[in-house]
Design an enzyme around this catalytic site. Structure first.
Site, mmCIF file in Angstrom:
data_model
loop_
_atom_site.group_PDB
_atom_site.id
_atom_site.type_symbol
_atom_site.label_atom_id
_atom_site.label_comp_id
_atom_site.label_asym_id
_atom_site.label_seq_id
_atom_site.Cartn_x
_atom_site.Cartn_y
_atom_site.Cartn_z
ATOM 1 N N ASP A 1 11.555 -36.365 11.023
ATOM 2 C CA ASP A 1 12.308 -36.356 12.105
ATOM 3 C C ASP A 1 13.878 -36.602 12.018
ATOM 4 O OD1 ASP A 1 12.432 -38.863 10.924
ATOM 5 O OD2 ASP A 1 11.144 -40.040 12.284
ATOM 6 N N HIS B 1 20.890 -48.462 -0.008
ATOM 7 C CA HIS B 1 21.035 -47.066 0.556
ATOM 8 C C HIS B 1 22.245 -46.590 0.256
ATOM 9 C CE1 HIS B 1 20.669 -43.487 3.155
ATOM 10 N NE2 HIS B 1 19.506 -43.543 3.136
ATOM 11 N N GLU C 1 3.515 -34.835 9.970
ATOM 12 C CA GLU C 1 3.884 -36.100 10.413
ATOM 13 C C GLU C 1 4.350 -36.018 11.909
ATOM 14 O OE1 GLU C 1 7.405 -39.108 9.577
ATOM 15 O OE2 GLU C 1 5.581 -39.770 8.142
ATOM 16 N N HIS D 1 18.719 -49.006 6.337
ATOM 17 C CA HIS D 1 19.494 -48.030 6.415
ATOM 18 C C HIS D 1 19.799 -47.323 7.891
ATOM 19 C CE1 HIS D 1 16.764 -44.960 7.192
ATOM 20 N NE2 HIS D 1 15.845 -45.422 6.144
ATOM 21 N N GLU E 1 16.329 -40.027 15.587
ATOM 22 C CA GLU E 1 15.122 -39.670 15.045
ATOM 23 C C GLU E 1 14.245 -39.360 16.262
ATOM 24 O OE1 GLU E 1 16.788 -42.161 13.616
ATOM 25 O OE2 GLU E 1 16.831 -41.501 11.605
ATOM 26 N N ARG F 1 20.440 -45.990 11.376
ATOM 27 C CA ARG F 1 21.930 -45.804 12.131
ATOM 28 C C ARG F 1 22.176 -46.713 13.245
ATOM 29 N NH1 ARG F 1 24.910 -40.649 11.006
ATOM 30 N NH2 ARG F 1 24.048 -39.955 9.148
HETATM 31 C C1 UD1 Z 1 18.814 -40.073 6.949
HETATM 32 C C2 UD1 Z 1 18.193 -39.533 8.175
HETATM 33 C C3 UD1 Z 1 17.034 -40.609 8.512
HETATM 34 C C4 UD1 Z 1 16.373 -40.891 7.128
HETATM 35 C C5 UD1 Z 1 16.949 -41.253 6.136
HETATM 36 C C6 UD1 Z 1 16.137 -41.637 5.011
HETATM 37 C C7 UD1 Z 1 19.117 -38.174 10.012
HETATM 38 C C8 UD1 Z 1 19.973 -38.281 10.740
HETATM 39 N N1 UD1 Z 1 18.778 -39.458 9.328
HETATM 40 O O1 UD1 Z 1 19.662 -41.185 7.058
HETATM 41 O O2 UD1 Z 1 16.217 -40.181 9.442
HETATM 42 O O3 UD1 Z 1 15.494 -42.187 7.624
HETATM 43 O O4 UD1 Z 1 17.762 -40.226 5.863
HETATM 44 O O5 UD1 Z 1 16.952 -42.120 3.946
HETATM 45 O O6 UD1 Z 1 18.433 -37.116 9.564
HETATM 46 N N2 UD1 Z 1 24.427 -40.630 0.654
HETATM 47 C C9 UD1 Z 1 24.429 -40.393 -0.505
HETATM 48 N N3 UD1 Z 1 23.540 -39.825 -1.399
HETATM 49 C C10 UD1 Z 1 22.379 -39.609 -1.032
HETATM 50 C C11 UD1 Z 1 21.940 -39.515 0.324
HETATM 51 C C12 UD1 Z 1 22.998 -40.230 1.110
HETATM 52 O O7 UD1 Z 1 25.680 -40.495 -1.015
HETATM 53 O O8 UD1 Z 1 21.560 -38.993 -1.910
HETATM 54 C C13 UD1 Z 1 25.290 -40.820 1.885
HETATM 55 C C14 UD1 Z 1 26.167 -39.959 2.037
HETATM 56 O O9 UD1 Z 1 27.555 -40.530 2.228
HETATM 57 C C15 UD1 Z 1 25.893 -39.229 3.683
HETATM 58 C C16 UD1 Z 1 25.186 -40.681 4.095
HETATM 59 O O10 UD1 Z 1 24.726 -41.338 3.043
HETATM 60 O O11 UD1 Z 1 26.732 -38.774 4.234
HETATM 61 C C17 UD1 Z 1 24.429 -40.481 5.278
HETATM 62 O O12 UD1 Z 1 23.476 -39.481 5.007
HETATM 63 P P1 UD1 Z 1 22.564 -38.938 6.099
HETATM 64 O O13 UD1 Z 1 21.352 -37.998 5.692
HETATM 65 O O14 UD1 Z 1 23.259 -38.348 7.112
HETATM 66 O O15 UD1 Z 1 21.854 -40.050 6.778
HETATM 67 P P2 UD1 Z 1 20.728 -41.311 6.293
HETATM 68 O O16 UD1 Z 1 21.511 -42.604 6.772
HETATM 69 O O17 UD1 Z 1 20.824 -41.345 4.969
HETATM 70 N N1 UDP Z 2 12.270 -45.505 -1.497
HETATM 71 C C1 UDP Z 2 12.544 -45.310 -2.788
HETATM 72 N N2 UDP Z 2 13.505 -46.102 -3.420
HETATM 73 C C2 UDP Z 2 14.169 -47.007 -2.944
HETATM 74 C C3 UDP Z 2 14.017 -47.337 -1.401
HETATM 75 C C4 UDP Z 2 12.730 -46.510 -0.988
HETATM 76 O O1 UDP Z 2 11.816 -44.361 -3.527
HETATM 77 O O2 UDP Z 2 14.925 -47.544 -3.299
HETATM 78 C C5 UDP Z 2 11.061 -44.819 -0.643
HETATM 79 C C6 UDP Z 2 10.040 -45.548 -0.373
HETATM 80 O O3 UDP Z 2 8.972 -45.928 -1.033
HETATM 81 C C7 UDP Z 2 9.485 -44.753 0.855
HETATM 82 C C8 UDP Z 2 10.683 -43.697 1.185
HETATM 83 O O4 UDP Z 2 11.649 -43.972 0.126
HETATM 84 O O5 UDP Z 2 8.691 -43.745 0.393
HETATM 85 C C9 UDP Z 2 11.242 -44.289 2.566
HETATM 86 O O6 UDP Z 2 12.609 -43.703 2.763
HETATM 87 P P1 UDP Z 2 13.796 -44.337 3.480
HETATM 88 O O7 UDP Z 2 13.415 -45.651 3.867
HETATM 89 O O8 UDP Z 2 15.152 -43.969 3.050
HETATM 90 O O9 UDP Z 2 13.560 -43.460 4.987
HETATM 91 P P2 UDP Z 2 12.445 -43.415 6.202
HETATM 92 O O10 UDP Z 2 11.220 -43.504 5.731
HETATM 93 O O11 UDP Z 2 12.814 -44.723 6.864
HETATM 94 O O12 UDP Z 2 12.796 -42.291 6.930
#
Ligand code: UD1
Ligand code: UDP
Length: 374
Positions: A96, A237, A118, A204, A132, A206
């Protein structure tokens, strides 16, 4: 040969698509292309390396502190260019995120059948989780195949008028990945005090940014102050909105260990060693019950009610006092703890990827004896 384009964008998509990508690559009838949008750069690279998956295409989309409209716009443009160039027979994506919603939309515009892994998770509340719930509604209504983890998710889709013949109950591929990784004991390169009970935290979402997230952090601090025999491990995160608040409110406590996001294998190890898990993560809600660990979910809604109904996950919201109360109950009352630490796996049995492959084989190549025997 059928050309199957597998999309991965964020950490959880990497984890949950890996078993399916690996299973499809073993199929003689499938030509598999892996496209990483890299909506997450570092977190996605970590998990793909663990599962030995090298993307064939990398869109390198992530920008620091990306906002949803610009992320969506960049994804649509970049995905469209690649879908047009690659002309796959099928596009597959999981979950999602914005990557998944845009992949489904572009596949729809380009008339390419889309398989949603999923599928069918719902809170029926567009604000929780945000964005999401909207992302999966869009992806869900554009999909040709809906690979749902449970009977509940199938029911959600039937209520929305989705044709039952397009819905396949497969289990969640996260359990495939988890069982593979959890079979090994991995080093956890974080110095922890073995005399303390480990409380593992992730957060993490939003929709919690701002005051709800500050309340979550205050609750963690209060919990540690009230229980001298616990240590908190919190892999933070990289989202800057999360980093800033966590380091401000929790950075200086000797029994709260903040660290960079853990690679998947050490994170599974941390779940195995944890006494209790506090999270707002979707994937952790699925994994921890399978590992027999009680989970308190710091959100007001969950699209994963199955483990809540089993009594092994509890929804506690983001209210500081409530989080402290519920966590303290589990830390102080062994009977309450035992009732939640039962080890059930409502989301799968580790064979989801092979079921999805069988469905795709039947649909794309024909219902042969080989497929039936899988
Ligand atoms: C995203 C997804 C969320 C999912 C989550 C898993 C959307 C809108 N959100 O949220 O559904 O649960 O990923 O973790 O699709 N960043 C880094 N390095 C990384 C990853 C992220 O620096 O490897 C930072 C960057 O500044 C980036 C910010 O995190 O702009 C947000 O990343 P984004 O994918 O937009 O949203 P998440 O909160 O990570
Ligand atoms: N996870 C990981 N390292 C971490 C935290 C989470 O590998 O430091 C894994 C966790 O086991 C799970 C997945 O990341 O499989 C979940 O990701 P996240 O919580 O970022 O996203 P969501 O599932 O909420 O979309």
């Amino acid at each position: 040969m059928k050309h199957i384009l597998c999309i991965v964008g964020t950490r959880p998509e990497g984890i949950k698509m890996a078993p399916l990508i690996k299973a499809l690559k073993r199929e003689p009838w499938a030509k598999v292309t892996v496209l990483a949008t890299a909506q997450h750069r570092d977190l996605l690279d970590q998990v793909l390396a663990l599962f030995d998956i090298r993307p064939d295409v990398d869109l390198d989309i992530m920008r620091a502190n990306q906002q949803l409209p610009e992320l969506t716009a960049r994804l649509i443009t970049a995905l469209d260019e690649k879908f047009t160039e690659l002309a796959p027979d099928v596009v597959l994506a999981q979950g999602d995120t914005t990557t998944v919603m845009t992949a489904a939309l572009v596949a729809f515009y380009r008339r390419i059948p889309f398989g949603h892994v999923e599928a069918g998770l719902r809170t029926h509340d567009l604000d929780n989780p945000f964005p999401e719930e909207m992302n999966r509604l869009v992806a869900g209504h554009l999909a040709r195949w809906h690979f749902v983890p449970t009977g509940r998710s199938r029911q959600n889709l039937l209520r929305e008028g989705i044709d039952d013949a397009a819905i396949h109950v497969t289990g969640n591929t996260v359990i495939d990945a988890l069982l593979e990784v959890a079979a090994t004991d991995w080093p956890l390169d974080v110095p922890l005090d073995a005399s303390k009970r480990l409380v593992l935290v992730t957060a993490h979402r939003r929709e919690n940014f701002g005051e709800p997230f500050r309340a979550v952090c205050r609750a963690i601090r209060t919990l540690v102050e009230r229980h001298v025999d616990i240590e908190v491990l919190y892999p933070v995160h990289p989202n800057p909105n999360v980093q800033a608040v966590v380091h401000e409110l929790l950075g200086d406590h000797p029994r709260i260990r903040l660290c960079a996001p853990l690679d998947y294998a050490p994170f599974v190890e941390a779940q195995k060693r944890a006494h209790l898990i506090l999270t707002d993560s979707g994937g952790v809600q699925e994994e921890a019950p399978a590992l027999g660990k009680p989970v308190l979910v710091m959100r007001i809604e969950t699209e994963r009610p199955e483990a809540v109904d089993e009594g092994v996950v509890r929804l506690v919201g983001t209210d500081e006092a409530r989080i402290v109360h519920e966590a303290s109950r589990l830390l102080d009352d062994p009977q309450a703890y035992r009732e939640m630490a039962r080890g059930v796996s409502p989301y799968g049995d580790g064979k989801a990827a092979q079921r999805i492959v069988a469905v795709l084989h039947d649909a794309l190549v024909g219902n042969t004896e080989a497929a039936a025997g899988r």
